[in-house]
Design an enzyme around this catalytic site. Structure first.
Site, PDB file in Angstrom:
ATOM      1  N   SER A   7      -0.060   5.413   7.357  1.00 52.53           N
ATOM      2  CA  SER A   7      -1.429   5.652   7.825  1.00 52.53           C
ATOM      3  C   SER A   7      -1.314   6.624   8.986  1.00 52.53           C
ATOM      4  O   SER A   7      -0.231   6.769   9.570  1.00 52.53           O
ATOM      5  CB  SER A   7      -2.030   4.331   8.315  1.00 52.53           C
ATOM      6  N   TYR A  26      -2.114  -3.976  12.697  1.00 51.22           N
ATOM      7  CA  TYR A  26      -2.039  -2.879  11.723  1.00 51.22           C
ATOM      8  C   TYR A  26      -1.204  -1.711  12.259  1.00 51.22           C
ATOM      9  O   TYR A  26      -0.303  -1.206  11.592  1.00 51.22           O
ATOM     10  CB  TYR A  26      -3.466  -2.421  11.383  1.00 51.22           C
TER      11      TYR A  26
HETATM   12  P1  NAD Z   1      -7.668  -1.750  -1.061  1.00 52.27           P
HETATM   13  O1  NAD Z   1      -8.240  -2.932  -0.354  1.00 52.27           O
HETATM   14  O2  NAD Z   1      -8.551  -0.951  -1.966  1.00 52.27           O
HETATM   15  O3  NAD Z   1      -6.357  -2.195  -1.878  1.00 52.27           O
HETATM   16  C1  NAD Z   1      -5.415  -3.111  -1.344  1.00 52.27           C
HETATM   17  C2  NAD Z   1      -4.559  -3.635  -2.462  1.00 52.27           C
HETATM   18  O4  NAD Z   1      -3.621  -4.579  -1.907  1.00 52.27           O
HETATM   19  C3  NAD Z   1      -5.345  -4.391  -3.542  1.00 52.27           C
HETATM   20  O5  NAD Z   1      -4.782  -4.152  -4.807  1.00 52.27           O
HETATM   21  C4  NAD Z   1      -5.151  -5.847  -3.129  1.00 52.27           C
HETATM   22  O6  NAD Z   1      -5.310  -6.771  -4.195  1.00 52.27           O
HETATM   23  C5  NAD Z   1      -3.709  -5.798  -2.652  1.00 52.27           C
HETATM   24  N1  NAD Z   1      -3.350  -6.924  -1.807  1.00 52.27           N
HETATM   25  C6  NAD Z   1      -4.016  -7.428  -0.747  1.00 52.27           C
HETATM   26  N2  NAD Z   1      -3.371  -8.510  -0.265  1.00 52.27           N
HETATM   27  C7  NAD Z   1      -2.275  -8.694  -1.052  1.00 52.27           C
HETATM   28  C8  NAD Z   1      -1.223  -9.654  -1.079  1.00 52.27           C
HETATM   29  N3  NAD Z   1      -1.143 -10.642  -0.164  1.00 52.27           N
HETATM   30  N4  NAD Z   1      -0.273  -9.535  -2.036  1.00 52.27           N
HETATM   31  C9  NAD Z   1      -0.333  -8.555  -2.951  1.00 52.27           C
HETATM   32  N5  NAD Z   1      -1.314  -7.617  -2.981  1.00 52.27           N
HETATM   33  C10 NAD Z   1      -2.263  -7.693  -2.036  1.00 52.27           C
HETATM   34  O7  NAD Z   1      -7.072  -0.843   0.107  1.00 52.27           O
HETATM   35  P2  NAD Z   1      -6.687   0.702   0.143  1.00 52.27           P
HETATM   36  O8  NAD Z   1      -7.692   1.349   1.010  1.00 52.27           O
HETATM   37  O9  NAD Z   1      -6.419   1.257  -1.195  1.00 52.27           O
HETATM   38  O10 NAD Z   1      -5.312   0.597   0.981  1.00 52.27           O
HETATM   39  C11 NAD Z   1      -4.042   0.684   0.388  1.00 52.27           C
HETATM   40  C12 NAD Z   1      -3.013   1.063   1.448  1.00 52.27           C
HETATM   41  O11 NAD Z   1      -3.410   2.279   2.044  1.00 52.27           O
HETATM   42  C13 NAD Z   1      -2.882   0.040   2.584  1.00 52.27           C
HETATM   43  O12 NAD Z   1      -1.522  -0.093   2.943  1.00 52.27           O
HETATM   44  C14 NAD Z   1      -3.667   0.683   3.702  1.00 52.27           C
HETATM   45  O13 NAD Z   1      -3.192   0.278   4.962  1.00 52.27           O
HETATM   46  C15 NAD Z   1      -3.393   2.144   3.446  1.00 52.27           C
HETATM   47  N6  NAD Z   1      -4.370   3.065   4.038  1.00 52.27           N
HETATM   48  C16 NAD Z   1      -5.690   3.017   3.678  1.00 52.27           C
HETATM   49  C17 NAD Z   1      -6.589   3.912   4.268  1.00 52.27           C
HETATM   50  C18 NAD Z   1      -8.079   3.916   3.931  1.00 52.27           C
HETATM   51  O14 NAD Z   1      -8.847   4.608   4.610  1.00 52.27           O
HETATM   52  N7  NAD Z   1      -8.535   3.240   2.880  1.00 52.27           N
HETATM   53  C19 NAD Z   1      -6.124   4.837   5.213  1.00 52.27           C
HETATM   54  C20 NAD Z   1      -4.760   4.847   5.548  1.00 52.27           C
HETATM   55  C21 NAD Z   1      -3.884   3.957   4.951  1.00 52.27           C
END
Ligand code: NAD
Length: 260
Positions: A142, A155
């Site tokens: 991130s 985080y």
């Molecule tokens: P999202 O909520 O759409 O997806 C998260 C995924 O993780 C889902 O498939 C969920 O079922 C799974 N998950 C949650 N808890 C879990 C557990 N205990 N065991 C197994 N799976 C689990 O989120 P996203 O926005 O796609 O984020 C994905 C990654 O990207 C994360 O690591 C997040 O920190 C990172 N990220 C997101 C953003 C953003 O703006 N959305 C920005 C930077 C980084």
């Protein structure tokens, strides 16, 4: 491009992970999905990926906060797919609260899922990768792997830790054909963020456009979201021969956020 390889993508039932899994399948890779969600919806995702891309797609429902469940998932990938050639540590959650009020249970959850889970998958995947002489490990970091924001202690700590784990893994794999990198996205327009836009617009009497530019994307100079597909394309590039010498890097895809 990736025919004959298998990718394990954690947190791939939604958002960024789902886009990465789709993209790797499009490149010809067999894929193992992981994450929570409605059983029928996940099965439909699995089947449609198999049909559309002509690859084998599996699913592991492991809760990645549980090291035993991770071991079970890695065993399934080894048994049914011959191991993960590509490992994408992507599952993650967020919690926002000031330090003095930060729930200890949320701290422990976020460290376990956003950081320790990657240690467990890597420690079990890297040996077979080294033996094969090829492996690609991609960790979803991130902008918060490089800079901080208030109220996101767990985080930011987990993502900075993941940056360190990425570098150590890169060094240990370097002479065995294994590469490990950290993709550091800015804001991605997931359904979750969309809900936040609506809520903020109502609460502050602003238009959705104002909320996106002045609140959500305040730190993102382009004032545009990163798309999940752009991150997926970046991940596919990191698995290509052109990226063979990219190793241990923390790679921003954030519209200029951390350039400030
Ligand atoms: P999202 O909520 O759409 O997806 C998260 C995924 O993780 C889902 O498939 C969920 O079922 C799974 N998950 C949650 N808890 C879990 C557990 N205990 N065991 C197994 N799976 C689990 O989120 P996203 O926005 O796609 O984020 C994905 C990654 O990207 C994360 O690591 C997040 O920190 C990172 N990220 C997101 C953003 C953003 O703006 N959305 C920005 C930077 C980084």
């Amino acid at each position: 491009m990736l025919k004959g390889k298998t990718a394990l993508v954690t947190g791939s039932t939604s958002g960024i992970g789902k886009a990465i899994a789709e993209r790797l399948a499009r490149e010809g890779c067999d894929v193992v999905l992981n994450g929570f969600g409605d059983h029928d919806a996940i099965e439909a995702q699995r089947e449609s990926m198999e049909q559309e891309h002509g690859v084998k797609v599996g699913y592991a429902n492991a809760d990645l906060t549980d090291p035993d469940a991770i071991e079970g998932m890695m065993g399934y990938v080894m048994r049914d797919f011959g191991g993960a050639d590509i490992l994408v540590n992507n599952a993650g959650v967020q919690h926002v609260a000031p330090l003095e009020d930060f729930p200890v249970s949320k701290w422990e959850l976020i460290i376990a899922l956003n950081l320790s889970a990657a240690f467990h998958t890597i420690r079990m995947a890297i040996g077979p990768m080294k033996e094969k002489g090829w492996g690609r490990i991609i960790n979803t970091g991130s902008a918060h792997a490089k800079v901080a924001s208030p109220y996101k202690s767990a985080y930011v700590t987990a993502k900075h830790g993941l940056a360190g784990l990425t570098k150590v893994t890169a060094l240990e794999g370097a002479q065995h054909g294994v590469r490990c990198n950290l993709i550091c996205p800015g804001y991605v327009h997931t359904p979750l963020v969309d809900g936040q836009i609506d809520d903020t617009a109502k609460a502050r009497g602003m238009t959705r456009d104002q909320v996106v530019k002045d609140v959500i994307l305040a730190a993102q100079p382009t004032k545009e979201f990163v798309t999940a597909e752009q991150i997926a394309g970046f991940a596919a590039f990191l698995c290509s021969p052109d990226a063979d010498q990219i190793n241990g890097a923390d790679l921003s895809i954030d519209g200029g956020w951390v350039a400030q």
